[in-house]
Design a protein around this motif. Sequence first.
Motif, PDB file in Angstrom:
ATOM      1  N   GLU A 111      -8.974 -20.317 -29.427  1.00 46.46           N
ATOM      2  CA  GLU A 111      -7.710 -19.772 -28.929  1.00 46.46           C
ATOM      3  C   GLU A 111      -6.866 -19.226 -30.077  1.00 46.46           C
ATOM      4  OE1 GLU A 111      -8.876 -22.725 -28.090  1.00 46.46           O
ATOM      5  OE2 GLU A 111      -9.247 -22.595 -25.929  1.00 46.46           O
ATOM      6  N   LYS A 112      -6.765 -19.998 -31.163  1.00 48.23           N
ATOM      7  CA  LYS A 112      -5.988 -19.576 -32.320  1.00 48.23           C
ATOM      8  C   LYS A 112      -6.609 -18.355 -32.987  1.00 48.23           C
ATOM      9  CE  LYS A 112      -3.272 -19.815 -36.015  1.00 48.23           C
ATOM     10  NZ  LYS A 112      -1.899 -19.226 -35.990  1.00 48.23           N
ATOM     11  N   VAL A 113      -7.923 -18.388 -33.161  1.00 45.28           N
ATOM     12  CA  VAL A 113      -8.606 -17.261 -33.797  1.00 45.28           C
ATOM     13  C   VAL A 113      -8.438 -15.997 -32.968  1.00 45.28           C
ATOM     14  CG1 VAL A 113     -10.853 -16.343 -34.495  1.00 45.28           C
ATOM     15  CG2 VAL A 113     -10.268 -18.716 -35.015  1.00 45.28           C
ATOM     16  N   SER A 114      -8.594 -16.113 -31.662  1.00 45.74           N
ATOM     17  CA  SER A 114      -8.437 -14.951 -30.785  1.00 45.74           C
ATOM     18  C   SER A 114      -7.026 -14.383 -30.861  1.00 45.74           C
ATOM     19  CB  SER A 114      -8.777 -15.330 -29.340  1.00 45.74           C
ATOM     20  OG  SER A 114     -10.133 -15.683 -29.208  1.00 45.74           O
ATOM     21  N   ALA A 115      -6.040 -15.265 -30.862  1.00 48.13           N
ATOM     22  CA  ALA A 115      -4.643 -14.811 -30.950  1.00 48.13           C
ATOM     23  C   ALA A 115      -4.378 -14.137 -32.283  1.00 48.13           C
ATOM     24  CB  ALA A 115      -3.705 -15.995 -30.750  1.00 48.13           C
ATOM     25  N   ASP A 116      -4.902 -14.716 -33.363  1.00 51.87           N
ATOM     26  CA  ASP A 116      -4.709 -14.113 -34.691  1.00 51.87           C
ATOM     27  C   ASP A 116      -5.358 -12.739 -34.772  1.00 51.87           C
ATOM     28  OD1 ASP A 116      -3.310 -16.335 -35.481  1.00 51.87           O
ATOM     29  OD2 ASP A 116      -4.918 -17.174 -36.723  1.00 51.87           O
ATOM     30  N   LEU A 117      -6.544 -12.608 -34.201  1.00 55.28           N
ATOM     31  CA  LEU A 117      -7.222 -11.318 -34.213  1.00 55.28           C
ATOM     32  C   LEU A 117      -6.418 -10.279 -33.438  1.00 55.28           C
ATOM     33  CD1 LEU A 117     -10.928 -12.430 -33.613  1.00 55.28           C
ATOM     34  CD2 LEU A 117      -9.974 -11.525 -35.732  1.00 55.28           C
ATOM     35  N   GLU A 118      -5.954 -10.675 -32.264  1.00 52.02           N
ATOM     36  CA  GLU A 118      -5.182  -9.741 -31.448  1.00 52.02           C
ATOM     37  C   GLU A 118      -3.886  -9.356 -32.147  1.00 52.02           C
ATOM     38  OE1 GLU A 118      -3.791  -9.171 -26.785  1.00 52.02           O
ATOM     39  OE2 GLU A 118      -4.620 -11.090 -27.464  1.00 52.02           O
ATOM     40  N   ASN A 119      -3.212 -10.322 -32.749  1.00 52.16           N
ATOM     41  CA  ASN A 119      -1.976 -10.024 -33.484  1.00 52.16           C
ATOM     42  C   ASN A 119      -2.247  -9.169 -34.709  1.00 52.16           C
ATOM     43  OD1 ASN A 119      -0.431 -11.499 -31.672  1.00 52.16           O
ATOM     44  ND2 ASN A 119      -0.589 -13.405 -32.856  1.00 52.16           N
ATOM     45  N   GLN A 125     -13.511  -6.433 -26.645  1.00 48.88           N
ATOM     46  CA  GLN A 125     -14.319  -6.023 -25.504  1.00 48.88           C
ATOM     47  C   GLN A 125     -14.057  -6.960 -24.334  1.00 48.88           C
ATOM     48  OE1 GLN A 125     -16.240  -3.373 -25.116  1.00 48.88           O
ATOM     49  NE2 GLN A 125     -16.930  -3.960 -23.062  1.00 48.88           N
ATOM     50  N   LYS A 126     -13.863  -8.247 -24.651  1.00 49.54           N
ATOM     51  CA  LYS A 126     -13.526  -9.260 -23.654  1.00 49.54           C
ATOM     52  C   LYS A 126     -12.645 -10.317 -24.287  1.00 49.54           C
ATOM     53  CE  LYS A 126     -15.375 -13.217 -21.111  1.00 49.54           C
ATOM     54  NZ  LYS A 126     -14.240 -14.052 -21.587  1.00 49.54           N
ATOM     55  N   LYS A 127     -11.477 -10.510 -23.749  1.00 48.28           N
ATOM     56  CA  LYS A 127     -10.603 -11.571 -24.216  1.00 48.28           C
ATOM     57  C   LYS A 127     -10.971 -12.881 -23.516  1.00 48.28           C
ATOM     58  CE  LYS A 127      -6.773  -8.392 -25.124  1.00 48.28           C
ATOM     59  NZ  LYS A 127      -5.353  -8.052 -24.838  1.00 48.28           N
ATOM     60  N   LEU A 128     -10.467 -13.977 -24.055  1.00 51.44           N
ATOM     61  CA  LEU A 128     -10.760 -15.280 -23.458  1.00 51.44           C
ATOM     62  C   LEU A 128     -10.359 -15.350 -21.986  1.00 51.44           C
ATOM     63  CD1 LEU A 128      -9.731 -17.884 -26.194  1.00 51.44           C
ATOM     64  CD2 LEU A 128     -12.033 -17.488 -25.288  1.00 51.44           C
ATOM     65  N   THR A 129      -9.285 -14.674 -21.652  1.00 51.93           N
ATOM     66  CA  THR A 129      -8.759 -14.745 -20.287  1.00 51.93           C
ATOM     67  C   THR A 129      -9.461 -13.792 -19.329  1.00 51.93           C
ATOM     68  OG1 THR A 129      -7.046 -13.163 -20.951  1.00 51.93           O
ATOM     69  CG2 THR A 129      -6.484 -15.505 -21.033  1.00 51.93           C
ATOM     70  N   ASP A 130     -10.342 -12.932 -19.846  1.00 51.26           N
ATOM     71  CA  ASP A 130     -11.042 -11.962 -19.002  1.00 51.26           C
ATOM     72  C   ASP A 130     -12.306 -12.583 -18.394  1.00 51.26           C
ATOM     73  OD1 ASP A 130      -9.181 -10.062 -19.761  1.00 51.26           O
ATOM     74  OD2 ASP A 130     -10.452  -9.236 -21.354  1.00 51.26           O
ATOM     75  N   GLY A 131     -12.640 -12.147 -17.207  1.00 52.65           N
ATOM     76  CA  GLY A 131     -13.906 -12.528 -16.598  1.00 52.65           C
ATOM     77  C   GLY A 131     -13.995 -13.992 -16.225  1.00 52.65           C
ATOM     78  N   ARG A 132     -15.230 -14.418 -15.946  1.00 55.97           N
ATOM     79  CA  ARG A 132     -15.449 -15.788 -15.472  1.00 55.97           C
ATOM     80  C   ARG A 132     -15.605 -16.787 -16.612  1.00 55.97           C
ATOM     81  NH1 ARG A 132     -20.393 -14.607 -11.506  1.00 55.97           N
ATOM     82  NH2 ARG A 132     -20.845 -13.241 -13.279  1.00 55.97           N
ATOM     83  N   GLN A 133     -16.151 -16.339 -17.732  1.00 58.26           N
ATOM     84  CA  GLN A 133     -16.370 -17.249 -18.857  1.00 58.26           C
ATOM     85  C   GLN A 133     -15.131 -17.290 -19.740  1.00 58.26           C
ATOM     86  OE1 GLN A 133     -20.455 -15.489 -19.895  1.00 58.26           O
ATOM     87  NE2 GLN A 133     -20.712 -17.641 -20.435  1.00 58.26           N
ATOM     88  N   LYS A 134     -14.372 -18.385 -19.617  1.00 54.26           N
ATOM     89  CA  LYS A 134     -13.118 -18.509 -20.349  1.00 54.26           C
ATOM     90  C   LYS A 134     -13.293 -19.176 -21.708  1.00 54.26           C
ATOM     91  CE  LYS A 134     -11.048 -16.953 -16.640  1.00 54.26           C
ATOM     92  NZ  LYS A 134     -10.561 -15.555 -16.556  1.00 54.26           N
ATOM     93  N   ILE A 136     -15.570 -17.996 -24.114  1.00 50.80           N
ATOM     94  CA  ILE A 136     -16.084 -17.053 -25.103  1.00 50.80           C
ATOM     95  C   ILE A 136     -15.241 -15.786 -25.070  1.00 50.80           C
ATOM     96  CG2 ILE A 136     -18.454 -17.928 -24.957  1.00 50.80           C
ATOM     97  CD1 ILE A 136     -19.139 -15.372 -23.348  1.00 50.80           C
ATOM     98  N   ALA A 137     -15.259 -15.069 -26.183  1.00 48.96           N
ATOM     99  CA  ALA A 137     -14.577 -13.784 -26.273  1.00 48.96           C
ATOM    100  C   ALA A 137     -15.462 -12.837 -27.061  1.00 48.96           C
ATOM    101  CB  ALA A 137     -13.215 -13.939 -26.947  1.00 48.96           C
ATOM    102  N   PHE A 138     -15.174 -11.549 -26.928  1.00 49.44           N
ATOM    103  CA  PHE A 138     -15.903 -10.538 -27.695  1.00 49.44           C
ATOM    104  C   PHE A 138     -14.882  -9.626 -28.372  1.00 49.44           C
ATOM    105  CE2 PHE A 138     -19.336 -11.838 -24.926  1.00 49.44           C
ATOM    106  CZ  PHE A 138     -20.478 -11.689 -25.725  1.00 49.44           C
ATOM    107  N   ILE A 147     -18.578  -8.611 -31.454  1.00 47.54           N
ATOM    108  CA  ILE A 147     -18.616  -9.896 -32.156  1.00 47.54           C
ATOM    109  C   ILE A 147     -18.246 -10.977 -31.155  1.00 47.54           C
ATOM    110  CG2 ILE A 147     -17.697 -11.287 -34.042  1.00 47.54           C
ATOM    111  CD1 ILE A 147     -16.856  -8.650 -35.404  1.00 47.54           C
ATOM    112  N   GLU A 148     -19.219 -11.779 -30.784  1.00 47.31           N
ATOM    113  CA  GLU A 148     -18.943 -12.875 -29.870  1.00 47.31           C
ATOM    114  C   GLU A 148     -18.270 -14.018 -30.624  1.00 47.31           C
ATOM    115  OE1 GLU A 148     -21.130 -15.666 -26.483  1.00 47.31           O
ATOM    116  OE2 GLU A 148     -22.355 -14.653 -28.002  1.00 47.31           O
ATOM    117  N   LEU A 149     -17.310 -14.646 -29.981  1.00 45.71           N
ATOM    118  CA  LEU A 149     -16.646 -15.831 -30.522  1.00 45.71           C
ATOM    119  C   LEU A 149     -16.965 -17.015 -29.630  1.00 45.71           C
ATOM    120  CD1 LEU A 149     -13.096 -14.355 -31.297  1.00 45.71           C
ATOM    121  CD2 LEU A 149     -14.985 -14.683 -32.890  1.00 45.71           C
TER     122      LEU A 149
END
Length: 320
Positions: A111-119, A125-134, A136-138, A147-149
Amino acid sequence: MAATDPKKYLFNHTMLRIKDPKVSVPFYEKHFGMKVLGHYKFEQFKFDIYYLAYDHPESPYYGKPVWDRQGVLELTHNYGTENDANYKINNGNVEPHRGFGHICFSVDNIEKVSADLENGGVKFQKKLTDGRQKDIAFALDPDGYWIELITNHEAKLVANETNPSSYRFNHTMLRVKDPKKSIEFYTEKLGMRLFRTSKHENAKFTLYFLSYDKDFEVNDASRAGDREGLLELTHNWGTEDEADFSYHNGNAEPQGFGHLAITVDDIEAACERFNKIGVKFKKQLDEGGMKYIAFILDPDGYWIEVIPPYNLPLENHAKI
């Protein structure tokens, strides 16, 4: 035949072509905490290569030479692409040139890494909140590679913090036409071990995870996030029955992904064995100007570099 033991091989690196090293190299250093372990200029061939990896004291291969480790990312820059407005990388995920899928980093606090990347302006390609798989992110790198996380569950989780020393270059994903042929190739010929199969009925695909690590329990994903050098093969159901179907290997135009690389215990013996058991070669050891490496082909035509477990004789190339 000289002796070679596939159980001693390593999944050393994944090579991606990049447009501008002044953009891509800092991207992986800043956002993912990787370190440049080697930068070589091949001026006669008009390209540079950058070897990046995790080299913290907590990293699995801390202090190891580039060739004697897993989890290395090779970025290759062909001179002039950075100034070519029309040059674009094939990321492997757009029809009709699909093949390579993504690289994956496991992190302590997704969650922190994803937020830092977005900021930090990184596109997804896919945020944590997108789709069914909460879980993983891309993210997308500067050239559009996915880059899958995922979460490294072995790392200590601290709320609202992240520690790059716990990050791992976890796996590389390739799509394969026929899993029976591909798994036989990577296990019987290259000596990897299939440790997990994940079947997805609704989406009609199956994932196969392979590794040179010896202590995975079959179909047990425990501690997988704490590893480096995993290979994910993705099979979309039915492709094996389509006679004219093939994936793009990344080296035909349009280019992008270049190759996987394995470090072998004895390169002469390994290549002799590959020849004996019928492995196809893109480049034999004694061909071309670089007599110290070879390239073999997997069943889908993906290139696999074969390298020795010591520093390559790059003295004729400028190390930066």
